[in-house]
Design an enzyme around this catalytic site. Sequence first.
Site, PDB file in Angstrom:
ATOM      1  N   TYR A  74       0.836  -1.199   0.000  1.00 45.73           N
ATOM      2  CA  TYR A  74       0.000   0.000   0.000  1.00 45.73           C
ATOM      3  C   TYR A  74       0.872   1.252   0.000  1.00 45.73           C
ATOM      4  O   TYR A  74       0.592   2.217  -0.701  1.00 45.73           O
ATOM      5  CB  TYR A  74      -0.939   0.019   1.205  1.00 45.73           C
ATOM      6  CG  TYR A  74      -1.953   1.146   1.101  1.00 45.73           C
ATOM      7  CD1 TYR A  74      -3.162   0.953   0.447  1.00 45.73           C
ATOM      8  CD2 TYR A  74      -1.670   2.414   1.615  1.00 45.73           C
ATOM      9  CE1 TYR A  74      -4.070   1.977   0.309  1.00 45.73           C
ATOM     10  CE2 TYR A  74      -2.577   3.462   1.475  1.00 45.73           C
ATOM     11  CZ  TYR A  74      -3.776   3.244   0.823  1.00 45.73           C
ATOM     12  OH  TYR A  74      -4.663   4.271   0.674  1.00 45.73           O
ATOM     13  N   PHE A 126      -7.589  21.277 -25.102  1.00 47.90           N
ATOM     14  CA  PHE A 126      -7.927  19.858 -25.134  1.00 47.90           C
ATOM     15  C   PHE A 126      -9.154  19.666 -24.238  1.00 47.90           C
ATOM     16  O   PHE A 126      -9.297  20.350 -23.225  1.00 47.90           O
ATOM     17  CB  PHE A 126      -6.776  18.937 -24.691  1.00 47.90           C
ATOM     18  CG  PHE A 126      -7.189  17.498 -24.847  1.00 47.90           C
ATOM     19  CD1 PHE A 126      -7.313  16.946 -26.106  1.00 47.90           C
ATOM     20  CD2 PHE A 126      -7.541  16.729 -23.755  1.00 47.90           C
ATOM     21  CE1 PHE A 126      -7.778  15.646 -26.268  1.00 47.90           C
ATOM     22  CE2 PHE A 126      -8.004  15.430 -23.917  1.00 47.90           C
ATOM     23  CZ  PHE A 126      -8.123  14.883 -25.174  1.00 47.90           C
ATOM     24  N   THR A 127     -10.013  18.737 -24.631  1.00 50.73           N
ATOM     25  CA  THR A 127     -11.330  18.581 -23.981  1.00 50.73           C
ATOM     26  C   THR A 127     -11.248  18.528 -22.448  1.00 50.73           C
ATOM     27  O   THR A 127     -11.841  19.363 -21.762  1.00 50.73           O
ATOM     28  CB  THR A 127     -12.013  17.312 -24.517  1.00 50.73           C
ATOM     29  OG1 THR A 127     -11.120  16.203 -24.363  1.00 50.73           O
ATOM     30  CG2 THR A 127     -12.358  17.459 -26.006  1.00 50.73           C
ATOM     31  N   ASP A 217       1.449  19.937 -20.778  1.00 52.30           N
ATOM     32  CA  ASP A 217       0.753  18.673 -21.001  1.00 52.30           C
ATOM     33  C   ASP A 217       1.669  17.830 -21.881  1.00 52.30           C
ATOM     34  O   ASP A 217       1.745  18.016 -23.098  1.00 52.30           O
ATOM     35  CB  ASP A 217      -0.594  18.939 -21.677  1.00 52.30           C
ATOM     36  CG  ASP A 217      -1.348  17.646 -21.976  1.00 52.30           C
ATOM     37  OD1 ASP A 217      -0.743  16.562 -21.918  1.00 52.30           O
ATOM     38  OD2 ASP A 217      -2.558  17.738 -22.277  1.00 52.30           O
ATOM     39  N   LYS A 260      -0.428   7.317 -23.563  1.00 49.82           N
ATOM     40  CA  LYS A 260      -0.069   7.577 -24.963  1.00 49.82           C
ATOM     41  C   LYS A 260       1.414   7.273 -25.176  1.00 49.82           C
ATOM     42  O   LYS A 260       1.806   6.121 -25.257  1.00 49.82           O
ATOM     43  CB  LYS A 260      -0.384   9.034 -25.320  1.00 49.82           C
ATOM     44  CG  LYS A 260      -1.874   9.302 -25.556  1.00 49.82           C
ATOM     45  CD  LYS A 260      -2.627   9.571 -24.289  1.00 49.82           C
ATOM     46  CE  LYS A 260      -3.994  10.156 -24.536  1.00 49.82           C
ATOM     47  NZ  LYS A 260      -4.790  10.232 -23.314  1.00 49.82           N
ATOM     48  N   ARG A 384     -13.447  14.826 -34.069  1.00 47.56           N
ATOM     49  CA  ARG A 384     -12.796  15.920 -33.351  1.00 47.56           C
ATOM     50  C   ARG A 384     -13.257  17.204 -34.022  1.00 47.56           C
ATOM     51  O   ARG A 384     -12.559  17.812 -34.806  1.00 47.56           O
ATOM     52  CB  ARG A 384     -11.268  15.797 -33.398  1.00 47.56           C
ATOM     53  CG  ARG A 384     -10.693  14.613 -32.651  1.00 47.56           C
ATOM     54  CD  ARG A 384     -10.472  14.779 -31.163  1.00 47.56           C
ATOM     55  NE  ARG A 384     -11.599  14.624 -30.292  1.00 47.56           N
ATOM     56  CZ  ARG A 384     -11.515  14.271 -29.011  1.00 47.56           C
ATOM     57  NH1 ARG A 384     -10.352  13.998 -28.464  1.00 47.56           N
ATOM     58  NH2 ARG A 384     -12.577  14.202 -28.256  1.00 47.56           N
ATOM     59  N   PHE A 451     -19.139  14.390 -26.358  1.00 41.35           N
ATOM     60  CA  PHE A 451     -18.759  13.496 -27.457  1.00 41.35           C
ATOM     61  C   PHE A 451     -18.663  12.036 -27.043  1.00 41.35           C
ATOM     62  O   PHE A 451     -18.844  11.143 -27.852  1.00 41.35           O
ATOM     63  CB  PHE A 451     -17.415  13.944 -28.070  1.00 41.35           C
ATOM     64  CG  PHE A 451     -16.315  14.088 -27.053  1.00 41.35           C
ATOM     65  CD1 PHE A 451     -16.172  15.264 -26.338  1.00 41.35           C
ATOM     66  CD2 PHE A 451     -15.436  13.048 -26.803  1.00 41.35           C
ATOM     67  CE1 PHE A 451     -15.166  15.396 -25.388  1.00 41.35           C
ATOM     68  CE2 PHE A 451     -14.425  13.169 -25.864  1.00 41.35           C
ATOM     69  CZ  PHE A 451     -14.302  14.349 -25.145  1.00 41.35           C
TER      70      PHE A 451
HETATM   71  N1  F0G Z   1      -4.103  15.766 -22.708  1.00 43.23           N
HETATM   72  C1  F0G Z   1      -4.084  15.326 -23.968  1.00 43.23           C
HETATM   73  C2  F0G Z   1      -3.313  16.085 -25.003  1.00 43.23           C
HETATM   74  C3  F0G Z   1      -4.784  14.153 -24.316  1.00 43.23           C
HETATM   75  O1  F0G Z   1      -4.741  13.719 -25.575  1.00 43.23           O
HETATM   76  C4  F0G Z   1      -5.504  13.460 -23.318  1.00 43.23           C
HETATM   77  C5  F0G Z   1      -6.292  12.278 -23.649  1.00 43.23           C
HETATM   78  C6  F0G Z   1      -5.505  13.974 -22.003  1.00 43.23           C
HETATM   79  C7  F0G Z   1      -4.779  15.118 -21.743  1.00 43.23           C
HETATM   80  C8  F0G Z   1      -6.283  13.311 -20.904  1.00 43.23           C
HETATM   81  O2  F0G Z   1      -5.659  12.160 -20.485  1.00 43.23           O
HETATM   82  O3  F0G Z   1      -7.323  10.367 -21.049  1.00 43.23           O
HETATM   83  O4  F0G Z   1      -5.379   9.929 -19.538  1.00 43.23           O
HETATM   84  O5  F0G Z   1      -7.255  11.307 -18.758  1.00 43.23           O
HETATM   85  N2  F0G Z   1      -6.592  11.992 -24.822  1.00 43.23           N
HETATM   86  C9  F0G Z   1      -7.280  10.806 -25.272  1.00 43.23           C
HETATM   87  C10 F0G Z   1      -7.449  10.875 -26.757  1.00 43.23           C
HETATM   88  C11 F0G Z   1      -8.539  10.497 -24.546  1.00 43.23           C
HETATM   89  O6  F0G Z   1      -8.088   9.971 -27.304  1.00 43.23           O
HETATM   90  O7  F0G Z   1      -6.940  11.796 -27.383  1.00 43.23           O
HETATM   91  P1  F0G Z   1      -6.454  10.877 -19.927  1.00 43.23           P
END
Ligand code: F0G
Length: 459
Positions: A74, A126-127, A217, A260, A384, A451
């Site tokens: 843990y 980014f979303t 990021d 990624k 997108r 989305f």
């Molecule tokens: N920043 C970027 C540039 C991303 O592409 C993503 C995730 C995140 C942050 C968030 O990270 O998913 O680990 O919480 N992108 C995925 C995509 C979902 O399909 O582009 P996460």
Amino acid sequence: MHNKHSWAEPYKIKMIEPIVMTTKEFRQKALKEAGYNTFLLRSKDVYIDLLTDSGTSAMSDRQWAGIMMGDEAYAGSRNFYHLEKTIQDYYSYKYIVPTHQGRAAEHMLSQILIKKGDYVPGNMYFTTTKLHQEMAGGTFVDIIVDEAHDPDSLYKFKGDVDLNKLQKLIDKVGAEKIPYVSIASTVNMAGGQPMSMANLKALRQLTNKYGIKIMHDMTRIAENAFMIQLNEEGYADKTVSEIVYEFNLLTDGATMSAKKDALVNIGGFLAVNDYDTFDKARNMVVVYEGLHTYGGMAGRDMEALAIGIKESVQDDHIRARVGQVFYLGQKLLDMGVPIVKPVGTHGVFLDAKAFLPHVSQDKFPAQSLAAELYLDSGVRAMERGVVSAGRNKKTGEHNYPKLELVRLTIPRRVYTQAHMDVIAESVQRVFEKRDSINGMKMIYEPEYLRFFQARFEKL
Ligand code: F0G
């Protein structure tokens, strides 16, 4: 160093996972049941899955061996210390808080640094990043170069920040209202476009003048570094690993979705250089994720990640990874299919506005195109465009982004060149019958990140 020989993969295949091709009738039904949203398809019904490069990488035998070395204590797992040291050695950051994935790190960073009424400039949104900034009371401001919004501009570093846009914002709202500049390497929503080292250096100078932090990021930093090595003057003889380190050193901290670049199926972290932010994050992580020495990851996940980070910055790996994406992109260009240029690093982005000029943006052209592609061949892509961009917080209207794209995202170390050919042929077939494709209407819309779960009907 590169381009002289083939981008062939620096590995061979030891284990396979069967995938199946389905019939058109089957896909028609599956698509309808999924509300014409590729996020709602079942993966078993997909032939080639280009939904995302997130968490979809194939791990190496070394990483799987690391999984067996998981120390599931843990507190104080040895895998955490391996991960911490790897991040310090390869990424330069001093203090690390592990999280289960990227958005958890974004949540903590936003809550710690952003106050209500603040502005957070960034190189395109980014979303999840933007949503967390907004939920912390901030307003996102796009300061990316104009070229990034033009799918046909051949500018090599479309991830660059326009320093004049930042200066204007500082003059307007005051530096004290800007806790940090949020930069992404590479810029996902722009089509996987890199930021140059020269631009980051200039940004560092400007932000230093005003005491503004730069938060990074770093989800696709190795791919960004590869593009610097390929295209930026003075970097051809540096290794990707050296470039990654140099780039990070110019920033104050980072959020990472390790799913990624870093070649794992789950994981992430927040990394910062100042103790105060670290201390606050370490305090917060125990509320939302888990103890500060695992933060939502199992010991084995942290081990696989530590090994994945080291593999991800090897020149031969990254050249093959991006080389495969370039191969698909070039093939589509040769077919005359409209895509975002130059080809990005984690996928090829179809320009849905140019692909379906007869479908207006309020009829969701990219969403419609992604659905057609699945119907044609079982290839799953991701919208997108306007669906991803959500609604304006104040007016409630759709945000209409300049870029209306379908992302063919290539998982790392997963598909072969023959798969790339199948994808290109399917896109070509859909392109040939583009006049018969109409738009769609949204019949269900969730409040956050719509989305993922929205449902549609064909017009
Ligand atoms: N920043 C970027 C540039 C991303 O592409 C993503 C995730 C995140 C942050 C968030 O990270 O998913 O680990 O919480 N992108 C995925 C995509 C979902 O399909 O582009 P996460």
